[in-house]
Design a protein around this motif. Structure first.
Motif, PDB file in Angstrom:
ATOM      1  N   ALA A   1      -3.055  13.687 -14.844  1.00  0.00           N
ATOM      2  CA  ALA A   1      -4.465  13.411 -14.651  1.00  0.00           C
ATOM      3  C   ALA A   1      -5.160  14.420 -14.199  1.00  0.00           C
ATOM      4  O   ALA A   1      -4.610  14.989 -13.148  1.00  0.00           O
ATOM      5  CB  ALA A   1      -4.652  12.030 -14.026  1.00  0.00           C
TER       6      ALA A   1
ATOM      7  N   TYR B   1      -9.495   1.270 -17.165  1.00  0.00           N
ATOM      8  CA  TYR B   1      -8.774   2.145 -16.261  1.00  0.00           C
ATOM      9  C   TYR B   1      -9.439   2.120 -14.982  1.00  0.00           C
ATOM     10  O   TYR B   1     -10.382   2.964 -14.641  1.00  0.00           O
ATOM     11  CB  TYR B   1      -8.946   3.548 -16.701  1.00  0.00           C
ATOM     12  CG  TYR B   1      -7.937   4.535 -15.980  1.00  0.00           C
ATOM     13  CD1 TYR B   1      -7.001   4.243 -15.257  1.00  0.00           C
ATOM     14  CD2 TYR B   1      -8.841   5.689 -15.669  1.00  0.00           C
ATOM     15  CE1 TYR B   1      -6.294   5.329 -14.502  1.00  0.00           C
ATOM     16  CE2 TYR B   1      -8.277   6.877 -14.751  1.00  0.00           C
ATOM     17  CZ  TYR B   1      -6.926   6.593 -14.293  1.00  0.00           C
ATOM     18  OH  TYR B   1      -6.338   7.687 -13.545  1.00  0.00           O
TER      19      TYR B   1
ATOM     20  N   ASN C   1      -0.415   7.940  -6.513  1.00  0.00           N
ATOM     21  CA  ASN C   1      -0.468   8.957  -5.695  1.00  0.00           C
ATOM     22  C   ASN C   1       0.551   9.484  -4.937  1.00  0.00           C
ATOM     23  O   ASN C   1       1.249   9.040  -4.176  1.00  0.00           O
ATOM     24  CB  ASN C   1      -1.669   8.210  -4.551  1.00  0.00           C
ATOM     25  CG  ASN C   1      -1.884   9.348  -3.500  1.00  0.00           C
ATOM     26  OD1 ASN C   1      -1.881  10.620  -3.705  1.00  0.00           O
ATOM     27  ND2 ASN C   1      -2.470   8.894  -2.361  1.00  0.00           N
TER      28      ASN C   1
ATOM     29  N   ILE D   1      -1.213   5.428 -12.567  1.00  0.00           N
ATOM     30  CA  ILE D   1      -1.062   6.728 -12.147  1.00  0.00           C
ATOM     31  C   ILE D   1      -0.871   6.433 -10.590  1.00  0.00           C
ATOM     32  O   ILE D   1      -1.743   5.843  -9.921  1.00  0.00           O
ATOM     33  CB  ILE D   1      -2.579   7.366 -12.272  1.00  0.00           C
ATOM     34  CG1 ILE D   1      -2.987   7.306 -14.084  1.00  0.00           C
ATOM     35  CG2 ILE D   1      -2.595   8.989 -11.918  1.00  0.00           C
ATOM     36  CD1 ILE D   1      -1.889   7.767 -14.843  1.00  0.00           C
TER      37      ILE D   1
ATOM     38  N   SER E   1      -9.467  12.174 -15.654  1.00  0.00           N
ATOM     39  CA  SER E   1      -9.398  11.094 -14.575  1.00  0.00           C
ATOM     40  C   SER E   1     -10.298  11.325 -13.784  1.00  0.00           C
ATOM     41  O   SER E   1      -9.761  11.794 -12.423  1.00  0.00           O
ATOM     42  CB  SER E   1      -7.879  10.876 -14.273  1.00  0.00           C
ATOM     43  OG  SER E   1      -7.892   9.856 -13.492  1.00  0.00           O
TER      44      SER E   1
ATOM     45  N   PHE F   1      -9.873   1.909 -10.573  1.00  0.00           N
ATOM     46  CA  PHE F   1      -9.052   2.447  -9.351  1.00  0.00           C
ATOM     47  C   PHE F   1      -9.036   1.288  -8.621  1.00  0.00           C
ATOM     48  O   PHE F   1      -9.993   0.647  -8.084  1.00  0.00           O
ATOM     49  CB  PHE F   1     -10.128   3.529  -8.835  1.00  0.00           C
ATOM     50  CG  PHE F   1      -9.694   4.796  -9.404  1.00  0.00           C
ATOM     51  CD1 PHE F   1      -9.719   6.305  -8.864  1.00  0.00           C
ATOM     52  CD2 PHE F   1     -10.073   4.870 -10.809  1.00  0.00           C
ATOM     53  CE1 PHE F   1      -9.389   7.226  -9.553  1.00  0.00           C
ATOM     54  CE2 PHE F   1     -10.003   6.055 -11.586  1.00  0.00           C
ATOM     55  CZ  PHE F   1      -9.778   7.182 -10.995  1.00  0.00           C
TER      56      PHE F   1
ATOM     57  N   ASN G   1      -5.315   3.077 -11.709  1.00  0.00           N
ATOM     58  CA  ASN G   1      -5.140   4.224 -10.548  1.00  0.00           C
ATOM     59  C   ASN G   1      -4.731   3.654  -9.435  1.00  0.00           C
ATOM     60  O   ASN G   1      -5.520   3.018  -8.654  1.00  0.00           O
ATOM     61  CB  ASN G   1      -6.222   5.006 -10.843  1.00  0.00           C
ATOM     62  CG  ASN G   1      -6.121   6.456 -10.030  1.00  0.00           C
ATOM     63  OD1 ASN G   1      -5.925   6.189  -8.749  1.00  0.00           O
ATOM     64  ND2 ASN G   1      -6.132   7.558 -10.673  1.00  0.00           N
TER      65      ASN G   1
END
Length: 336
Positions: free
Chosen positions: A52, A225, A311, A309, A107, A227, A267
């Motif tokens: 991303a 998508y 971290n 996704i 992203s 967060f 995310n």
């Protein structure tokens, strides 16, 4: 409402097994060709599915505290003193060139920042050169100062601009005679080859958690998508995610679209091998032991999530590679 241009490639992540990605460093001391190449190639070796790439073209020296993914609204760039930032579409193409199978994704791309015909051509070019490995995460943007510096349409119109630009890009990719006539973009009598390898176009993931973002995902997206760290629409545990997901599904049904046709990505900014506390004082979802994290991931998978996704960022390359390896070796195999 017609959904004939939704990409069959959007369901490339509809397998039962969860797919994982990570963000590539695009600023600071790790933003070098050698470092990024090593991280990208290691990610591919470790079994990640997505690389991303964030998006900023300029870094205003003064930014009002309106960042959506911070408790205070402060954007980290205003405090850490790092102002360099690689251009997203260029880095996306370079990542595709130094990898073989892993997908590359924006992203997210701040859609109003660039001319839609330029974006359509750049994305199609990278899709062709990568063998069909591009995913386009799309957002309307949040930083007015950057909009002002780029001399873009008025910041208050960014939602409508985003809608028009995505629609215009679809025409450039799909229509035999591409044309679009809107308030912010008009074109006709043009050829836009080469077209993307993915048909009808690369998957479009709509980023965002607000009601406008949810409606945009229904109207234009192949996937939603969000967060999970937005304090206004917090989705850092299963219950809050499911509550927001139910709104998306209701909007889809109201629009005559099958909710199952919208893929689900997420995310996860707060992933950590060290257990952390959430705002309620409980263990933060996606933190803790490998077994705890895998159980959390499976719970989200059970309600339809297909891509996450995670971290694994760090201040040094070796530390980031360690975090990438830890998740790949300890957590991924536990996710059923």
């Amino acid at each position: 409402m017609i959904y004939s241009t939704f990409s069959s490639a959007a369901v490339d992540n509809l397998e039962i097994k969860m797919k994982f990605g990570l963000a590539i460093p695009n600023r600071g001391p790790m933003a070098t060709a050698e470092c990024i190449k090593e991280i990208a190639q290691k990610a591919e070796q470790f079994g990640y599915h997505y690389l991303a790439v964030p998006d900023h073209i300029v870094v205003p020296r003064k930014i009002d505290p309106n960042y959506p993914y911070s408790e205070t609204g402060e954007f980290v760039w205003t405090s850490d003193g790092v102002t360099d930032c690689m251009e997203q579409f260029t880095l996306l193409a370079w990542l595709a060139a130094v990898t073989n199978e892993i997908r590359v994704m924006t992203s997210v791309a701040v859609i109003p920042h660039r001319n839609p015909l330029f974006m359509a051509k750049s994305i199609a070019t990278t899709d062709v050169l990568s063998g069909g490995r591009v995913t386009i995460g799309c957002g309307a943007g949040w930083m007015q100062e950057e909009f002002d510096a780029l001399n873009l349409p008025d910041f208050s119109a960014r939602g409508k601009v985003t809608h028009e630009y995505i629609s215009a890009m679809k025409s450039a990719w799909v229509d035999p005679d591409p044309a679009y006539s809107g308030e912010f973009v008009k074109f006709a009598n043009v050829d836009t080859d080469p077209r993307p390898i993915q048909k009808p176009h690369p998957p479009i993931w709509i980023g965002g958690e607000s009601m406008p973002a949810l409606r945009r995902a229904v109207a234009l997206g192949d996937a939603w998508y969000p967060f999970g760290s937005n304090p206004k629409f917090r989705m850092d545990k299963l219950e809050t995610y499911v509550a927001r997901l139910s709104i998306l599904h209701q909007l889809a049904e109201d629009a005559g679209r099958d909710p199952k046709s919208i893929s689900l990505a997420y995310n996860c900014a707060f992933h950590s091998a060290n257990p952390k506390k959430d705002v309620d004082g409980n263990r933060q979802t996606f933190t803790g032991s490998p077994e705890q994290r895998a159980e959390d991931i499976e719970a989200f998978q059970d309600v339809g999530l297909q891509t996450m996704i995670v971290n694994v960022a760090a201040g040094e390359k070796s530390a980031m590679l360690d975090r990438m390896a830890e998740f790949s070796e300890n957590v991924m195999p536990l996710v059923k």
